[in-house]
Scaffold this motif. Sequence first.
Motif, PDB file in Angstrom:
ATOM      1  N   GLY A   1      -6.701   1.121  -1.779  1.00  0.00           N
ATOM      2  CA  GLY A   1      -5.360   1.203  -2.013  1.00  0.00           C
ATOM      3  C   GLY A   1      -4.960   2.158  -3.917  1.00  0.00           C
ATOM      4  O   GLY A   1      -6.095   2.635  -4.230  1.00  0.00           O
TER       5      GLY A   1
ATOM      6  N   LEU B   1       0.716  -1.106  -0.024  1.00  0.00           N
ATOM      7  CA  LEU B   1       0.036  -0.462  -0.168  1.00  0.00           C
ATOM      8  C   LEU B   1       1.000   1.346  -0.507  1.00  0.00           C
ATOM      9  O   LEU B   1       1.987   1.443   0.961  1.00  0.00           O
ATOM     10  CB  LEU B   1      -1.113  -0.275   1.496  1.00  0.00           C
TER      11      LEU B   1
ATOM     12  N   ARG C   1      -8.586  -2.559  -0.089  1.00  0.00           N
ATOM     13  CA  ARG C   1      -7.831  -3.154   0.985  1.00  0.00           C
ATOM     14  C   ARG C   1      -8.741  -3.773   2.628  1.00  0.00           C
ATOM     15  O   ARG C   1      -8.745  -5.030   2.548  1.00  0.00           O
ATOM     16  CB  ARG C   1      -6.293  -2.631   1.117  1.00  0.00           C
TER      17      ARG C   1
ATOM     18  N   GLY D   1      -3.406   5.391   0.079  1.00  0.00           N
ATOM     19  CA  GLY D   1      -4.984   4.841   0.107  1.00  0.00           C
ATOM     20  C   GLY D   1      -5.948   5.937  -0.192  1.00  0.00           C
ATOM     21  O   GLY D   1      -5.367   7.498   0.476  1.00  0.00           O
TER      22      GLY D   1
END
Lengths: 178, 172
Positions: free
Chosen positions: A164, A126, A170, A129
């Motif tokens: 993400g 990641l 996620r 985000g």
Amino acid sequence: MSDENILEALETLREADQDLEAPPAVEERLIRTYRAQLRQRRWMRAYACVAAVAAAVVIAVVLQPRKTRPVFEAPSAPVTPAVAPQIVPEVRPRRPRPVQIRRAAAPQPHEGYTDFYPLIDLAPPLERGELVRVTVPASAMRQVGMLVMASHLDDPVEADVLIGQDGLARAIRFVTYQ
Amino acid sequence: MLAWTRAGDEAAFTALYRQHQGAVYRFALHMTGSGPAAEDVTQETFLALLRTASRYDSSRGTLAAFLYGIARNFVLRRIAGSRDLPLEDSAGEDDLHAGLSRRETIDQVRRAVLSLPPVYREVVALCDLEEASYEDAAVALGVPVGTIRSRLNRARAMLAKKLSGVRGECHV
């Protein structure tokens, strides 16, 4: 040998074998296999539900792009401008500001959150985000392992979904009000 | 019962198995002449039923016929892939002419059936030994009812020839 004798001979064999059955071990093996298949089918359904929730979240993200809030960004190297920008103050005539009448906001319940629950097992790292506020049925809480009363499975609940940089959902956390 | 089995009802599956396993096992036994092979075919047949239950169409035949059809495929696969099955070689003419008790008669008939070519053996196993209807046999074997009748006549004639030497001594 006549047809009649052949039929009698076959009838004798049929009577001799009519009580033959497969050994009990075959039934035991089949029952074990049947149970294993049922377990596998239930897991597949659970995975399908989670995938459906994730897909619904992604669709919600696409349909409600204005509700995004950046929450995380990977640190990047500081950018130093080669030449300091010249700041030219802009002089504008002052205008009388309109009087704004604000009403007292209704007391909002305090917003809390559950922990984040992962929506996918393996995902790329990641880097950046966004949190997206969505409304999902309470059954989504059950899909991630939370206890939900059966009578409330269809109730709408608010949730924040972590999307993400690649657009993959996620994780999800649910909003609680106190 | 099949619908309940598909829905995950273990008791329904157990009842369905117990209702049909004997017929499937005996059919496989009469086709292969081997108990362990018949066990395997029975197990494979019901596993295949779990996988392919959705293909069963009650308007095309009974569940028994559907199961015979599955079992037949496994049996033929085994016959094609195995050379140690007690087929023609195991039913010598000398044995067929030997003196017989009832037990021996049964064994001779069993071996005579096993010595038939598979296309004739399967109609005898289904129609004469399992008392399946011609319609069920036709569905299971994928041929018209007329073919079942003609194959059965031919199979019985072949059996008559093989067992002709034991006629006078048979206690049947």
